[in-house]
Design an enzyme around this catalytic site. Structure first.
Site, mmCIF file in Angstrom:
data_model
loop_
_atom_site.group_PDB
_atom_site.id
_atom_site.type_symbol
_atom_site.label_atom_id
_atom_site.label_comp_id
_atom_site.label_asym_id
_atom_site.label_seq_id
_atom_site.Cartn_x
_atom_site.Cartn_y
_atom_site.Cartn_z
ATOM 1 N N GLU A 153 -4.250 -9.398 3.847
ATOM 2 C CA GLU A 153 -5.042 -9.044 5.025
ATOM 3 C C GLU A 153 -6.267 -9.928 5.219
ATOM 4 O O GLU A 153 -6.706 -10.152 6.353
ATOM 5 C CB GLU A 153 -5.479 -7.568 4.929
ATOM 6 C CG GLU A 153 -4.370 -6.557 5.113
ATOM 7 C CD GLU A 153 -3.660 -6.194 3.821
ATOM 8 O OE1 GLU A 153 -2.956 -5.181 3.805
ATOM 9 O OE2 GLU A 153 -3.815 -6.942 2.818
ATOM 10 N N GLU A 203 0.830 -1.206 0.000
ATOM 11 C CA GLU A 203 0.000 0.000 0.000
ATOM 12 C C GLU A 203 0.866 1.258 0.000
ATOM 13 O O GLU A 203 0.518 2.264 -0.619
ATOM 14 C CB GLU A 203 -0.936 -0.005 1.206
ATOM 15 C CG GLU A 203 -2.050 -1.044 1.102
ATOM 16 C CD GLU A 203 -3.011 -0.981 2.278
ATOM 17 O OE1 GLU A 203 -4.182 -0.618 2.062
ATOM 18 O OE2 GLU A 203 -2.585 -1.291 3.414
#
Length: 260
Positions: free
Chosen positions: A134, A114
């Site tokens: 995640e 990210e």
């Protein structure tokens, strides 16, 4: 505590190292340091290009330090304790006024990926893996990955990465457009610095304006975006670099941009 973000500035290039090896995990402390560092570099006239890498050769960053997660599990805590400020920091990198390059010298997982996709360009070691795992923790990417990864590779591929949570190779990431260049093993930082060196020779005013115009193409209606381009072009043409570029063209010389 040792600095978890280190900076070296040489010939207009700021080399920012995520310094929490071996995995360069993001902590609350490192995010605060990164936030403050980005503020400083954004207004530093000695910095023309920013390169971000991880310390060591194992990881660019494996994302968040999961040992901090138990304190976020109570309802109403994760956003205020972690995500709001983390997203503010990611936005600062995404909106950094100067060109940025991520050098994936090791794996980029979760929040590490990210962070990387906040940069304008990404150079990846040909051996690295990239992942948004995640979902395997019962959550999903919460620091801009659902937006920025999707912009780069499209919704179908983004959903594949986020739904399955499996790593992909650097070669596949290049094919998908997630990264810009592959470097031979151990050469990602060197390639990123060489690319940054090329950018320091480009007209800085035009680079900044071009970056802003591209970003606004995703944020504004088409008509407004075109108007913004024309405003940016007005100031770019009138700049010393604009004059120098035209002069050098007619003189059949290499332009000597001011880089300021």
């Amino acid at each position: 505590m040792a600095d978890q973000v280190k900076i070296e500035i040489t010939n207009g290039i700021a080399l920012l190292t995520l310094n929490n090896p071996p995995l360069n995990l993001a902590t609350l402390a490192s995010t605060q340091q990164l936030n403050n560092t980005l503020d400083d570099l954004a207004v530093d006239d000695n910095v023309l290009v920013l390169v971000v890498r991880g310390a060591g050769d194992k990881a660019f960053s494996a994302g968040s330090d999961i040992s901090e997660f138990p304190s976020y599990l109570a309802e109403g805590t994760v956003v205020e304790k972690k995500l709001r400020f983390e997203n503010e920091t990611m936005v600062k990198l995404d909106k950094f006024p100067k060109p940025t390059i991520a050098a994936l010298n090791g794996l980029a997982y979760g929040g590490g990926l990210e962070l990387a996709v906040c940069c304008d360009l990404i150079v990846a070691d040909e051996t690295v893996k990239l992942s948004l795992p995640e979902i395997k923790l019962g959550v999903f990417p919460g620091s801009g990955g659902t937006l920025r990864v999707t912009k780069r590779i499209g919704p179908a591929r983004a959903k594949e990465m986020m739904f399955l949570g499996e790593p992909i190779s650097a070669a596949l990431a290049l094919e998908w457009g997630l990264v810009n260049r592959l470097a031979p093993k151990g050469e990602a930082t060197a390639m990123a610095l060489a690319m940054a060196g090329t950018l320091t020779e480009r007209p800085n005013i035009a680079l900044r304006a071009c970056k802003k115009a591209i970003n606004q193409s995703f944020e504004l209606p088409e008509g407004e975006a075109i108007e913004q381009v024309m405003e940016l072009m007005e100031s770019t043409f009138a700049s010393d670099d604009g004059h120098e570029g035209v002069r050098a063209f007619f003189a059949k010389e290499d332009p000597k941009f001011k880089h300021s």
